[in-house]
Design a protein around this motif. Structure first.
Motif, short mmCIF file in Angstrom:
data_model
loop_
_atom_site.label_atom_id
_atom_site.label_comp_id
_atom_site.label_asym_id
_atom_site.label_seq_id
_atom_site.Cartn_x
_atom_site.Cartn_y
_atom_site.Cartn_z
N GLY A 44 -29.44 27.09 37.98
CA GLY A 44 -29.83 27.59 36.66
C GLY A 44 -30.35 26.49 35.75
O GLY A 44 -30.52 25.34 36.15
N THR A 46 -30.75 23.82 32.53
CA THR A 46 -30.04 22.90 31.64
C THR A 46 -30.53 23.27 30.25
O THR A 46 -31.71 23.08 29.95
N GLY A 54 -42.55 27.31 34.01
CA GLY A 54 -42.04 26.79 35.29
C GLY A 54 -40.68 27.39 35.62
O GLY A 54 -40.46 27.88 36.73
N HIS A 55 -39.76 27.38 34.66
CA HIS A 55 -38.46 28.02 34.89
C HIS A 55 -38.67 29.50 35.24
O HIS A 55 -38.09 30.02 36.18
N THR A 58 -39.78 30.18 38.70
CA THR A 58 -38.70 30.02 39.69
C THR A 58 -37.78 31.25 39.70
O THR A 58 -37.48 31.80 40.75
N TYR A 59 -37.36 31.73 38.52
CA TYR A 59 -36.43 32.86 38.51
C TYR A 59 -37.11 34.19 38.87
O TYR A 59 -36.48 35.05 39.49
N THR A 83 -26.17 24.51 33.35
CA THR A 83 -25.67 23.13 33.21
C THR A 83 -25.50 22.84 31.72
O THR A 83 -26.32 22.16 31.11
N TRP A 223 -23.33 16.07 38.26
CA TRP A 223 -24.21 17.24 38.31
C TRP A 223 -24.06 18.03 39.62
O TRP A 223 -23.93 19.26 39.61
N GLY A 245 -36.08 25.14 42.32
CA GLY A 245 -37.41 24.55 42.40
C GLY A 245 -37.43 23.39 43.38
O GLY A 245 -36.38 22.82 43.71
N ASP A 247 -38.20 20.45 43.01
CA ASP A 247 -37.68 19.20 42.44
C ASP A 247 -36.18 19.03 42.70
O ASP A 247 -35.62 17.96 42.44
N GLY A 277 -42.48 26.25 44.22
CA GLY A 277 -43.39 25.17 43.85
C GLY A 277 -43.27 24.84 42.36
O GLY A 277 -42.64 25.56 41.60
N VAL A 279 -44.77 24.28 38.62
CA VAL A 279 -45.85 24.69 37.72
C VAL A 279 -46.19 23.49 36.83
O VAL A 279 -45.29 22.84 36.29
N MET A 286 -44.79 20.71 34.52
CA MET A 286 -44.28 21.16 33.23
C MET A 286 -42.82 20.71 33.17
O MET A 286 -42.02 21.11 34.00
N LYS A 288 -39.37 19.30 30.59
CA LYS A 288 -38.79 19.10 29.28
C LYS A 288 -38.93 17.65 28.86
O LYS A 288 -39.17 17.35 27.71
N1 5CA Z 1 -29.58 22.73 35.71
C1 5CA Z 1 -30.37 22.13 36.77
C2 5CA Z 1 -30.11 22.78 38.09
S1 5CA Z 1 -28.42 22.81 38.50
C3 5CA Z 1 -31.85 22.16 36.43
O1 5CA Z 1 -32.64 21.70 37.25
N2 5CA Z 1 -32.19 22.70 35.26
S2 5CA Z 1 -33.71 22.82 34.74
O2 5CA Z 1 -33.60 23.51 33.48
O3 5CA Z 1 -34.31 21.54 34.74
O4 5CA Z 1 -34.48 23.71 35.74
C4 5CA Z 1 -34.09 25.05 35.97
C5 5CA Z 1 -34.78 25.60 37.22
O5 5CA Z 1 -36.19 25.63 37.03
C6 5CA Z 1 -34.53 24.74 38.47
O6 5CA Z 1 -34.40 25.59 39.60
C7 5CA Z 1 -35.79 23.90 38.55
O7 5CA Z 1 -36.06 23.52 39.88
C8 5CA Z 1 -36.84 24.87 38.03
N3 5CA Z 1 -37.99 24.18 37.40
C9 5CA Z 1 -37.95 23.18 36.48
N4 5CA Z 1 -39.20 22.79 36.13
C10 5CA Z 1 -40.05 23.58 36.85
C11 5CA Z 1 -41.48 23.68 36.94
N5 5CA Z 1 -42.30 22.91 36.22
N6 5CA Z 1 -42.00 24.60 37.78
C12 5CA Z 1 -41.19 25.42 38.53
N7 5CA Z 1 -39.84 25.38 38.48
C13 5CA Z 1 -39.27 24.47 37.66
#
Ligand code: 5CA
Ligand code: ZN
Length: 405
Positions: A44, A46, A54-55, A58-59, A83, A223, A245, A247, A277, A279, A286, A288
């Motif tokens: 999930g 952070t 991007g998030h 993924t979801y 997180t 983490w 994702g 990453d 993949g 974004v 993309m 934070k």
């Molecule tokens: N809290 C951790 C995972 S335990 C974390 O990675 N949080 S996150 O807010 O950075 O990312 C949340 C989800 O979105 C993760 O599955 C991450 O792989 C995905 N994600 C983050 N940035 C992108 C992006 N630019 N494109 C696609 N998916 C992304």
């Protein structure tokens, strides 16, 4: 934690063939189990800047996979973490003078609203890091008993030499691992560690840092152990899919699995690792930390139909990296109108339901499924149809499997 409101998913009379997805470990397509209870854990957010496209991508990808999986006869149990305490969140709080808890609450709430608007089915278990600290402590105890844990300056580390998963998800060289570990939350250069790739299980208390009491002193979870402990508690010692994702392949998923495996003695922790993949925006991922973001909530606030956002995402294959352009949204809005017009036609072209379910079971090929619906909708609108049932049925199928209404 409370997830968000449930999303109605109509059942359909066209069962999905057993889905195949791409597994990052074997680097090939693998057929998922079905016809029984199956488990999926998706990492999930952070919550300090939620929810960018991007998030959302993924979801939405995992949501579509779950819809297809369910339609093949699987009874899916789904867990996702938040997180809600970690370095980036605390750094953001310090930079803005806000309390990290307020940021986490506010951004998690925003995320819930975005997921609801995108018609993402909520996980059965939506679990915060803070609320799972007792689970983390319990699992660190289990790891300590195996000898895979050691202490350094008040912190506890996992000895990577005990990992059977190291290298198997990310497929990186050791040199690449050390470099990327440092970029993604690790501390490869810390003096005194047995290996640069050892990850923190418990971070001893620091000044101005939130901490919780434990038998190994006050501190907070690392983490990777957070996701291991949550998945083990809510889904069991072996799960069917670990997702997130791309990453997260390394270090997060390799290390999280290694921690879970050490804590339980079960290997492998996850049968299949599925990754979406990345974004990008303006040529860069993309993220934070870079600040190149398009927020789902801002688009919705501007009046964009959330279904167009979902369609813009589904136009890309979940595994490919892609760049977000304004044009994606323009195309998706046109597509949404085309489909809705066709769904309203009393006489439709012959249903393409079999082809759509086949495309989706074949590695969740949403671009192919969308094209099939496009062709059906165009044929319907030029009056080629004579099927009185198919427009209603196609709209239910698209709602059920693609989450578009
Ligand atoms: N809290 C951790 C995972 S335990 C974390 O990675 N949080 S996150 O807010 O950075 O990312 C949340 C989800 O979105 C993760 O599955 C991450 O792989 C995905 N994600 C983050 N940035 C992108 C992006 N630019 N494109 C696609 N998916 C992304
Ligand atoms: Zn995770």
């Amino acid at each position: 934690m409370q997830a968000w409101q449930n999303v109605e998913v109509p059942s359909i009379a066209t069962p999905s063939p057993v889905p195949r997805v791409f597994d990052s470990v074997s680097q090939g397509l693998t057929t998922l189990p079905t016809g029984r209870e199956v488990t999926i854990y998706v990492c999930g957010i952070t919550p300090y800047d939620a929810t960018h496209i991007g998030h959302a991508a993924t979801y939405v990808a995992f949501d579509t996979l779950i819809r297809v999986w369910r339609n093949s006869g699987a009874e899916v149990r789904y867990a996702q973490n938040v997180t809600d305490v970690d370095d980036p969140l605390i750094e953001r709080a310090q930079a803005t003078g806000r309390d990290w808890r307020d940021i986490a609450l506010e951004q998690t709430d925003l995320f819930r609203g975005d997921m609801q608007a995108l018609r993402v089915i909520p996980p059965d278990y939506f679990i915060g890091a803070v609320e799972s600290i007792p689970l983390v402590i319990k699992r660190i105890h289990d790891i300590q008993e195996t000898g895979a844990c050691y202490e350094l300056g008040g912190d506890l580390y996992f000895d990577n030499a005990y990992s059977r998963t190291s290298g198997t998800v990310g497929h990186l060289t050791r040199h690449q691992m050390v470099e990327i570990f440092g970029e993604r939350g690790g501390d490869p250069d810390r003096i005194g560690k047995r290996s640069p790739l050892d990850a923190l299980l418990w971070r001893g208390e620091r000044p101005n840092d939130p901490s919780w009491p434990s038998d190994f002193g006050p501190g907070r979870p690392g983490w990777h152990i957070e996701c291991a402990a949550i998945a083990l508690e809510y889904l069991g010692e072996k799960i069917d899919i670990q997702g997130g994702g791309s990453d997260l392949k390394f270090p997060h998923h390799e290390m999280s699995a290694a921690h879970a495996e050490a804590a339980t003695g079960n290997y492998p922790f996850a049968s299949t690792f599925v990754h979406t993949g990345m974004v990008s925006l303006q040529g860069q991922k993309m993220s934070k930390s870079l600040g190149n973001l398009v927020f789902v909530s801002s688009l919705i606030q501007k009046g964009v139909d959330p279904m167009a956002i979902r369609l813009a995402i589904l136009a890309h294959h979940y595994r490919s990296d892609w760049e977000w352009f304004e044009q994606d949204l323009v195309n998706a809005q046109a597509r949404l109108k085309l489909w809705r017009d066709a769904f309203a036609c009393p006489l439709a072209a012959a249903s393409v339901s079999d082809a759509v379910v086949a495309a989706l079971s074949n590695d969740i090929d949403t671009p192919q499924a969308l094209q099939l619906v496009d062709n059906w909708a165009r044929e319907t609108l030029v009056g080629q149809g004579g099927d009185t049932r198919s427009s209603r049925y196609m709209s239910v199928l698209v709602d059920s499997l693609l989450g578009i209404v």
